[in-house]
Scaffold this motif. Structure first.
Motif, PDB file in Angstrom:
ATOM      1  N   ALA A 247      16.045  44.484  29.226  1.00  0.00           N
ATOM      2  CA  ALA A 247      14.814  44.893  28.369  1.00  0.00           C
ATOM      3  C   ALA A 247      13.707  45.322  29.317  1.00  0.00           C
ATOM      4  O   ALA A 247      13.030  46.433  29.130  1.00  0.00           O
ATOM      5  N   ALA A 248      13.865  44.835  30.645  1.00  0.00           N
ATOM      6  CA  ALA A 248      12.656  45.338  31.532  1.00  0.00           C
ATOM      7  C   ALA A 248      13.112  46.945  31.979  1.00  0.00           C
ATOM      8  O   ALA A 248      12.409  47.633  32.292  1.00  0.00           O
ATOM      9  N   MET A 249      14.613  46.890  32.248  1.00  0.00           N
ATOM     10  CA  MET A 249      15.072  48.287  32.802  1.00  0.00           C
ATOM     11  C   MET A 249      14.927  49.510  31.622  1.00  0.00           C
ATOM     12  O   MET A 249      14.856  50.405  32.041  1.00  0.00           O
ATOM     13  N   SER A 250      14.757  48.896  30.364  1.00  0.00           N
ATOM     14  CA  SER A 250      14.471  50.068  29.429  1.00  0.00           C
ATOM     15  C   SER A 250      13.108  50.585  29.418  1.00  0.00           C
ATOM     16  O   SER A 250      12.803  51.540  28.791  1.00  0.00           O
ATOM     17  N   SER A 251      12.370  49.937  30.395  1.00  0.00           N
ATOM     18  CA  SER A 251      11.102  50.614  30.609  1.00  0.00           C
ATOM     19  C   SER A 251      11.125  51.665  31.672  1.00  0.00           C
ATOM     20  O   SER A 251      10.003  52.565  31.864  1.00  0.00           O
ATOM     21  N   LEU A 252      12.037  51.726  32.475  1.00  0.00           N
ATOM     22  CA  LEU A 252      12.362  52.780  33.184  1.00  0.00           C
ATOM     23  C   LEU A 252      12.441  54.305  32.837  1.00  0.00           C
ATOM     24  O   LEU A 252      12.696  54.358  31.511  1.00  0.00           O
ATOM     25  N   SER A 253      12.283  55.071  33.606  1.00  0.00           N
ATOM     26  CA  SER A 253      12.445  56.502  32.837  1.00  0.00           C
ATOM     27  C   SER A 253      14.037  56.954  32.872  1.00  0.00           C
ATOM     28  O   SER A 253      14.766  56.375  33.448  1.00  0.00           O
ATOM     29  N   SER A 254      14.182  57.689  31.895  1.00  0.00           N
ATOM     30  CA  SER A 254      15.452  58.066  31.552  1.00  0.00           C
ATOM     31  C   SER A 254      16.263  58.851  32.829  1.00  0.00           C
ATOM     32  O   SER A 254      17.328  58.536  33.034  1.00  0.00           O
ATOM     33  N   LYS A 255      15.373  59.367  33.643  1.00  0.00           N
ATOM     34  CA  LYS A 255      15.951  60.273  34.848  1.00  0.00           C
ATOM     35  C   LYS A 255      16.359  59.180  35.868  1.00  0.00           C
ATOM     36  O   LYS A 255      17.471  59.121  36.505  1.00  0.00           O
ATOM     37  N   GLU A 256      15.623  57.840  35.742  1.00  0.00           N
ATOM     38  CA  GLU A 256      16.382  56.610  36.873  1.00  0.00           C
ATOM     39  C   GLU A 256      17.498  56.130  36.343  1.00  0.00           C
ATOM     40  O   GLU A 256      18.255  55.909  37.029  1.00  0.00           O
ATOM     41  N   ILE A 257      17.497  55.835  35.099  1.00  0.00           N
ATOM     42  CA  ILE A 257      18.752  55.198  34.242  1.00  0.00           C
ATOM     43  C   ILE A 257      19.945  56.195  34.466  1.00  0.00           C
ATOM     44  O   ILE A 257      20.847  55.858  34.779  1.00  0.00           O
ATOM     45  N   GLU A 258      19.647  57.468  34.275  1.00  0.00           N
ATOM     46  CA  GLU A 258      20.821  58.437  34.437  1.00  0.00           C
ATOM     47  C   GLU A 258      21.391  58.497  35.682  1.00  0.00           C
ATOM     48  O   GLU A 258      22.545  58.768  35.970  1.00  0.00           O
ATOM     49  N   SER A 259      20.306  58.458  36.731  1.00  0.00           N
ATOM     50  CA  SER A 259      20.899  58.247  38.093  1.00  0.00           C
ATOM     51  C   SER A 259      21.833  57.112  38.357  1.00  0.00           C
ATOM     52  O   SER A 259      22.579  57.275  39.047  1.00  0.00           O
ATOM     53  N   MET A 260      21.561  56.111  37.806  1.00  0.00           N
ATOM     54  CA  MET A 260      22.323  54.673  38.060  1.00  0.00           C
ATOM     55  C   MET A 260      23.733  55.115  37.534  1.00  0.00           C
ATOM     56  O   MET A 260      24.993  54.653  37.934  1.00  0.00           O
ATOM     57  N   ILE A 261      23.707  55.505  36.476  1.00  0.00           N
ATOM     58  CA  ILE A 261      24.951  56.146  35.523  1.00  0.00           C
ATOM     59  C   ILE A 261      25.914  57.207  36.306  1.00  0.00           C
ATOM     60  O   ILE A 261      27.167  56.880  36.661  1.00  0.00           O
ATOM     61  N   LYS A 262      25.080  58.115  36.794  1.00  0.00           N
ATOM     62  CA  LYS A 262      26.029  59.309  37.333  1.00  0.00           C
ATOM     63  C   LYS A 262      26.261  58.944  38.856  1.00  0.00           C
ATOM     64  O   LYS A 262      27.316  59.462  39.292  1.00  0.00           O
ATOM     65  N   GLU A 263      25.328  58.447  39.526  1.00  0.00           N
ATOM     66  CA  GLU A 263      25.525  58.200  40.995  1.00  0.00           C
ATOM     67  C   GLU A 263      26.135  57.041  41.481  1.00  0.00           C
ATOM     68  O   GLU A 263      27.126  56.864  42.190  1.00  0.00           O
ATOM     69  N   ASP A 264      25.608  55.832  40.993  1.00  0.00           N
ATOM     70  CA  ASP A 264      26.049  54.623  41.310  1.00  0.00           C
ATOM     71  C   ASP A 264      27.368  53.988  40.311  1.00  0.00           C
ATOM     72  O   ASP A 264      27.815  53.079  40.645  1.00  0.00           O
ATOM     73  N   HIS A 265      27.271  54.566  38.961  1.00  0.00           N
ATOM     74  CA  HIS A 265      28.386  54.060  38.058  1.00  0.00           C
ATOM     75  C   HIS A 265      28.226  52.580  37.574  1.00  0.00           C
ATOM     76  O   HIS A 265      29.167  51.974  37.713  1.00  0.00           O
ATOM     77  N   GLY A 266      26.851  52.227  37.908  1.00  0.00           N
ATOM     78  CA  GLY A 266      26.778  50.870  37.459  1.00  0.00           C
ATOM     79  C   GLY A 266      25.306  50.507  38.352  1.00  0.00           C
ATOM     80  O   GLY A 266      24.686  51.129  38.871  1.00  0.00           O
ATOM     81  N   ALA A 267      24.765  49.215  38.124  1.00  0.00           N
ATOM     82  CA  ALA A 267      23.587  48.596  38.589  1.00  0.00           C
ATOM     83  C   ALA A 267      23.814  47.162  38.912  1.00  0.00           C
ATOM     84  O   ALA A 267      24.425  46.419  38.162  1.00  0.00           O
ATOM     85  N   GLU A 268      23.201  46.910  39.947  1.00  0.00           N
ATOM     86  CA  GLU A 268      22.853  45.003  40.151  1.00  0.00           C
ATOM     87  C   GLU A 268      21.562  44.864  40.219  1.00  0.00           C
ATOM     88  O   GLU A 268      20.692  45.490  40.953  1.00  0.00           O
TER      89      GLU A 268
END
Length: 294
Positions: A247-268
């Protein structure tokens, strides 16, 4: 050894007194944050003080946050507490050990520092939380809780908090007391209590001797009329969860979340309060991204 806090009233309302054994609580914090001796004592004292402060000021679902920033090597200390006896907390730099002070005790004052602030934010369920700020009295933590109560809550008090750390960095005992002077207290009773406090060993020494919170209360007030109002279990407990961080991560910008998906393929994500780690795969991050765009 059981962790619990007792609440009491003395001489039909001259004093309110709280005594706590928080040994297992502080042991849990030490293990989770891998704190070294000076940091363990600083964080442990803060947790013990906060659990007593919360029990004295809060009720129901109310919460408080204690923040201590003294400019010392342990950095900022943050502790959350509630009326139910649970606390969680962390400090900025857990790996701090220092030479013993002149009394051959852990030098908490030097670890914390004394050029800064002690603040308490109370969430009473109203629109805006209330924050009280005072200057640090000494960085020894007990003095700072005492000063806060006198200045911000207008409650003359005495707070003693103590942690004994073994040479292997483990916590042997931890506990404390909080005594609040009520308007009806006589000068004689206050003087008698002050004499007792001057002669009282550290709470950690009493706990190492096998004394219970009830025993310590008896040492504090001797022949006075003591009425125990409540006995409350206390513990280190964090309310973090994977869903809460999502829920807290959903307040991040779309760009930040997209970066986690494309560059890191996940998050911790790691919880600062307890050290728990939560992993999010690409599918989970995509769901968070959709939520952030709605």
């Amino acid at each position: 050894m059981e962790d619990y806090l007792i609440k009491s009233i003395i001489n039909d309302g001259m004093f309110r007194a709280y005594v706590v054994n928080g040994t297992n609580l502080v042991r849990e914090a030490q293990k989770r944050h891998d704190t070294w001796s000076a940091a363990t004592a600083a964080l442990g004292r803060s947790l013990v003080g906060a659990v007593m402060l919360a029990s004295s000021l809060l009720k129901g679902k109310e919460k408080l946050t204690v923040k201590i920033n003294g400019g010392g090597p342990v950095g900022n200390i943050v502790v959350d507490g509630n009326a139910n006896g649970t606390v969680k907390g962390y400090l900025q730099n857990p790996h701090v050990s220092l030479p013993l002070n002149a009394k051959h005790h852990i030098d908490v004052g030097k670890a914390v520092g004394n050029r800064g602030t002690f603040s308490v934010t109370k969430d009473m369920g109203l629109k805006d939380p209330f924050t009280g700020n005072v200057a640090l009295a000494s960085g020894e933590i007990g003095d700072d809780f005492t000063y806060y109560l006198a200045q911000s809550e207008q409650i003359p008090s005495s707070v003693g908090v103590s942690v004994f750390v073994n040479p292997d960095e483990s916590v042997e005992v931890a506990g404390g007391f909080m005594i609040q002077v009520m308007p009806g207290a006589s000068d004689e009773a206050i003087d008698r209590l002050q004499t007792t406090l001057n002669d009282l060993p550290l709470v950690s020494e009493l706990l190492r001797q096998g004394k219970t919170p009830e025993d310590i209360l008896k040492l504090l007030f001797k022949d006075d009329k003591v009425k125990v109002l409540d006995k409350l279990p206390v513990s280190f407990k964090c309310d973090c969860s994977k869903d809460r961080f999502a829920a807290a991560m959903s307040s991040l910008s779309s760009k930040e979340i997209e970066s986690m998906i494309k560059e890191d393929h996940g998050a911790e994500v790691t919880c600062r309060f307890c050290g728990n780690k939560y992993q999010y795969n690409e599918l989970e991050l995509k769901a968070i991204l959709i939520k952030s765009q709605n």
